[in-house]
Design an enzyme around this catalytic site. Structure first.
Site, mmCIF file in Angstrom:
data_model
loop_
_atom_site.group_PDB
_atom_site.id
_atom_site.type_symbol
_atom_site.label_atom_id
_atom_site.label_comp_id
_atom_site.label_asym_id
_atom_site.label_seq_id
_atom_site.Cartn_x
_atom_site.Cartn_y
_atom_site.Cartn_z
ATOM 1 C CG ASP A 47 87.957 77.009 38.784
ATOM 2 O OD1 ASP A 47 88.368 75.633 39.101
ATOM 3 O OD2 ASP A 47 88.656 77.923 39.071
ATOM 4 C CE1 TYR A 52 92.252 81.810 41.880
ATOM 5 C CE2 TYR A 52 90.173 81.183 41.128
ATOM 6 C CZ TYR A 52 91.361 81.099 40.940
ATOM 7 O OH TYR A 52 91.794 80.225 40.079
ATOM 8 C CE LYS A 77 91.389 76.199 40.840
ATOM 9 N NZ LYS A 77 90.272 77.258 40.907
ATOM 10 C CG HIS A 110 95.307 77.212 44.009
ATOM 11 N ND1 HIS A 110 94.708 78.064 44.151
ATOM 12 C CD2 HIS A 110 95.498 77.557 42.545
ATOM 13 C CE1 HIS A 110 94.429 79.063 43.253
ATOM 14 N NE2 HIS A 110 95.101 78.647 42.146
#
Length: 289
Positions: A47, A52, A77, A110
């Site tokens: 994931d 990120y 996401k 997200h």
């Protein structure tokens, strides 16, 4: 994949119930090595997210791990700044190029547009979701879903979309039960999936959790993760320590008895991130995490 370690989504596709999360792992060799170790430990669901900043490093690990592509389930996401029909498609194609992948197993919105931040929030969410549906039609993603969506955000999509979300990731752990949201997802055939199942680590020192860990011969982290599974959710867990990665997968050889579940049910207000999709300052808070 053992049946007990997978969930069947509403569209019939299977997804490993335990995902290895890459949030807050530094981009570069650290992420690549962590994902490689996670795959070696037994994770088959990775994931990550555009937000990120470690897409490239995660994708590099997918290529280096030695498994066939269809042996892994990769979730990414869409960041909220990229919402909208065209923007969603462009963002996904950029992610695929960055990760050097031909498709994603799951692509999630997200965070929702919300009434606290946009007057036309429903329209924004629907336009974004139209882009998600197009990605599905083009075969660039195999499953589409959302993350951090509450019932108020989900209803307009469920009422207007031609393809329903099959997955919703949200914060859930023994200190933040999210019972109403979990029930809504299950009722509407949306797989609920928990992030931060140990309450950002705050629950690991809790006396109740520690007592139950002693009773079961498991770690406090395993007790928290098992509680989430017992409540009917899949989960995302993260660690950069090899032994902890393996430990977090060892959840299917024990159960929590009714008394233990009740004791954990009574916990509340522990480890809450404070993040809420309807917070007007959400984007600022996320930037400073």
């Amino acid at each position: 994949m053992e049946k007990k370690q997978a969930v069947t989504l509403d569209n019939g596709n299977q997804m490993p119930a335990l995902a290895y999360g890459t949030w807050k792992i530094e981009n570069g060799p650290a992420t690549t090595e962590a994902v490689l170790q996670a795959v070696e430990a037994g994770y088959r669901h990775i994931d990550t997210a555009a937000a990120y900043g470690n897409d490239f490093a995660s994708g590099k690990a997918v290529k280096k791990c030695g498994l066939l592509r269809d042996e892994l389930f990769i979730t990414n996401k869409l960041w909220m700044a990229y919402g909208g029909y065209d923007e969603t498609i462009t963002a996904c194609k950029r992610t695929l190029k960055l990760m050097k992948l031909e498709y994603l197993d799951a692509y999630l919105v997200h965070w929702p547009a919300s009434p606290a931040r946009y007057t036309d929030w429903e329209e924004k969410n629907l336009e974004t979701w139209r882009g998600m549906e197009q990605l599905l039609r083009e075969g660039l993603v195999k499953n589409i879903g959302v993350s951090n969506f509450l019932p108020v955000h989900l209803r307009s999509i469920l009422e207007n979309a031609s393809v329903r979300p099959v997955l919703n990731q949200f914060e859930m752990h023994p200190g933040k039960k999210q019972e109403e949201l979990t029930a809504f997802c299950i009722q509407n055939r949306i797989c609920p999936m928990a992030w931060s199942p140990t309450g950002h680590g705050a629950l690991l020192q809790n006396e109740v959790i520690q007592r139950i860990a002693e009773e079961t011969g498991k770690s406090p982290a395993q007790v928290c993760l098992k509680y989430v599974l017992e409540k009917g959710l899949s989960l995302v867990c993260r660690s950069v320590r090899r032994e902890r990665m393996r430990e977090n997968l060892e959840l299917f050889d024990f159960s929590l008895n009714p008394e233990q579940m009740r004791a954990i049910d009574e916990l509340e207000g522990i480890g809450d991130s404070g993040l809420h999709p309807d917070d007007p300052e959400l984007e600022t808070k996320l930037t400073h995490l």
